[in-house]
Design a protein around this motif. Structure first.
Motif, short mmCIF file in Angstrom:
data_model
loop_
_atom_site.label_atom_id
_atom_site.label_comp_id
_atom_site.label_asym_id
_atom_site.label_seq_id
_atom_site.Cartn_x
_atom_site.Cartn_y
_atom_site.Cartn_z
N SER A 38 0.85 -1.18 0.00
CA SER A 38 0.00 0.00 0.00
C SER A 38 0.89 1.24 0.00
N VAL A 39 0.46 2.29 -0.66
CA VAL A 39 1.22 3.54 -0.67
C VAL A 39 1.47 4.02 0.76
N ALA A 87 6.08 -0.65 -3.94
CA ALA A 87 6.60 -1.99 -3.71
C ALA A 87 7.76 -1.96 -2.72
N LYS A 88 7.92 -3.07 -2.03
CA LYS A 88 9.06 -3.29 -1.14
C LYS A 88 9.95 -4.30 -1.86
N ILE A 89 11.22 -3.96 -2.02
CA ILE A 89 12.17 -4.82 -2.73
C ILE A 89 13.25 -5.27 -1.76
N THR A 90 13.51 -6.57 -1.76
CA THR A 90 14.56 -7.12 -0.91
C THR A 90 15.57 -7.82 -1.80
N ASP A 91 16.84 -7.39 -1.73
CA ASP A 91 17.85 -8.01 -2.59
C ASP A 91 18.39 -9.29 -1.95
N ALA A 92 19.31 -9.94 -2.62
CA ALA A 92 19.85 -11.23 -2.18
C ALA A 92 20.56 -11.15 -0.84
N HIS A 93 21.00 -9.96 -0.44
CA HIS A 93 21.71 -9.78 0.83
C HIS A 93 20.79 -9.29 1.94
N VAL A 119 16.77 -3.86 1.99
CA VAL A 119 15.42 -3.45 1.60
C VAL A 119 15.44 -2.06 0.99
N THR A 120 14.75 -1.92 -0.13
CA THR A 120 14.50 -0.62 -0.74
C THR A 120 13.01 -0.55 -1.06
N PHE A 121 12.56 0.65 -1.34
CA PHE A 121 11.16 0.86 -1.70
C PHE A 121 11.09 1.52 -3.06
N GLU A 122 10.03 1.19 -3.79
CA GLU A 122 9.82 1.74 -5.11
C GLU A 122 8.44 2.39 -5.14
N ALA A 123 8.36 3.59 -5.67
CA ALA A 123 7.09 4.28 -5.86
C ALA A 123 7.01 4.71 -7.31
N GLN A 124 5.94 4.33 -7.98
CA GLN A 124 5.78 4.73 -9.37
C GLN A 124 4.93 6.00 -9.41
N VAL A 125 5.50 7.04 -10.00
CA VAL A 125 4.83 8.32 -10.17
C VAL A 125 4.92 8.66 -11.65
N THR A 126 3.78 8.88 -12.27
CA THR A 126 3.68 9.04 -13.72
C THR A 126 4.37 7.84 -14.37
N ILE A 134 7.66 7.12 -14.00
CA ILE A 134 8.98 7.07 -13.36
C ILE A 134 8.88 6.22 -12.09
N ASP A 135 9.86 5.33 -11.91
CA ASP A 135 9.98 4.58 -10.67
C ASP A 135 10.99 5.30 -9.79
N LEU A 136 10.56 5.71 -8.61
CA LEU A 136 11.44 6.36 -7.66
C LEU A 136 11.89 5.32 -6.64
N ILE A 137 13.19 5.23 -6.40
CA ILE A 137 13.75 4.24 -5.49
C ILE A 137 14.24 4.94 -4.22
N PHE A 138 13.87 4.37 -3.06
CA PHE A 138 14.24 4.92 -1.76
C PHE A 138 14.85 3.82 -0.90
N ASP A 139 15.74 4.21 0.02
CA ASP A 139 16.29 3.21 0.94
C ASP A 139 15.26 2.92 2.03
#
Length: 142
Positions: A83-84, A108-114, A117-124, A126-131
């Motif tokens: 959820s946003v 979205a919540k993204i978890t890499d192999a290690h 965790v990062t977060f992604e928000a799509q606006v228009t 564009i995907d914005l990536i946050f720690d």
């Protein structure tokens, strides 16, 4: 006119080169096996190939998920639709300040192999990536 058509076709084909649907039979067995070890009950999986890696897209309940694996079956990252409201407050503040009157269409919540965790928000488009704390990292054009 010819240049416009050529540019359109080039753009169209380049977008297919980025992520391309693949049949499950074309996914290496090691990739499918690794996926099924993590999600043994998933039967309705849509596969894509992206830059030599394989992405499994699936739903658990009403939530969209994805797992990115390399061709050797190593998990590179997992992604879970959220959820946003579950984006970090600092990320929401950044979007509100820098993308006034724009709506977040997906999060979205993204978890890499290690385990990072990062977060992604799509606006228009564009995907914005946050720690994990919500600090802006980068933008990715869709």
């Amino acid at each position: 006119m010819k240049n416009s058509i050529f540019a359109f076709l080039a753009l169209l084909f380049s977008s297919f080169a980025i992520a391309q649907s693949v049949s499950e039979k074309d996914v290496p067995n090691i990739v499918k096996s690794t996926f099924l070890l993590s999600y043994p009950d998933q039967a309705n999986v849509k596969w894509e190939k992206e830059k030599g890696n394989y992405e499994a897209n699936f739903t658990i309940g009403k939530t969209q998920h994805a797992m990115l694996l390399d061709s050797s079956g190593n998990i590179l990252e997992t992604e879970e639709e959220i959820s946003v409201k579950k984006l970090p407050a600092k990320a929401l503040a950044y979007i509100q300040k820098n993308y006034k009157n724009k709506k977040i269409t997906e999060a979205a919540k993204i978890t890499d192999a290690h385990g990072k965790v990062t977060f992604e928000a799509q606006v228009t488009s564009i995907d914005l990536i946050f720690d994990k704390q919500g600090t802006y990292i980068k933008s990715i054009a869709d």
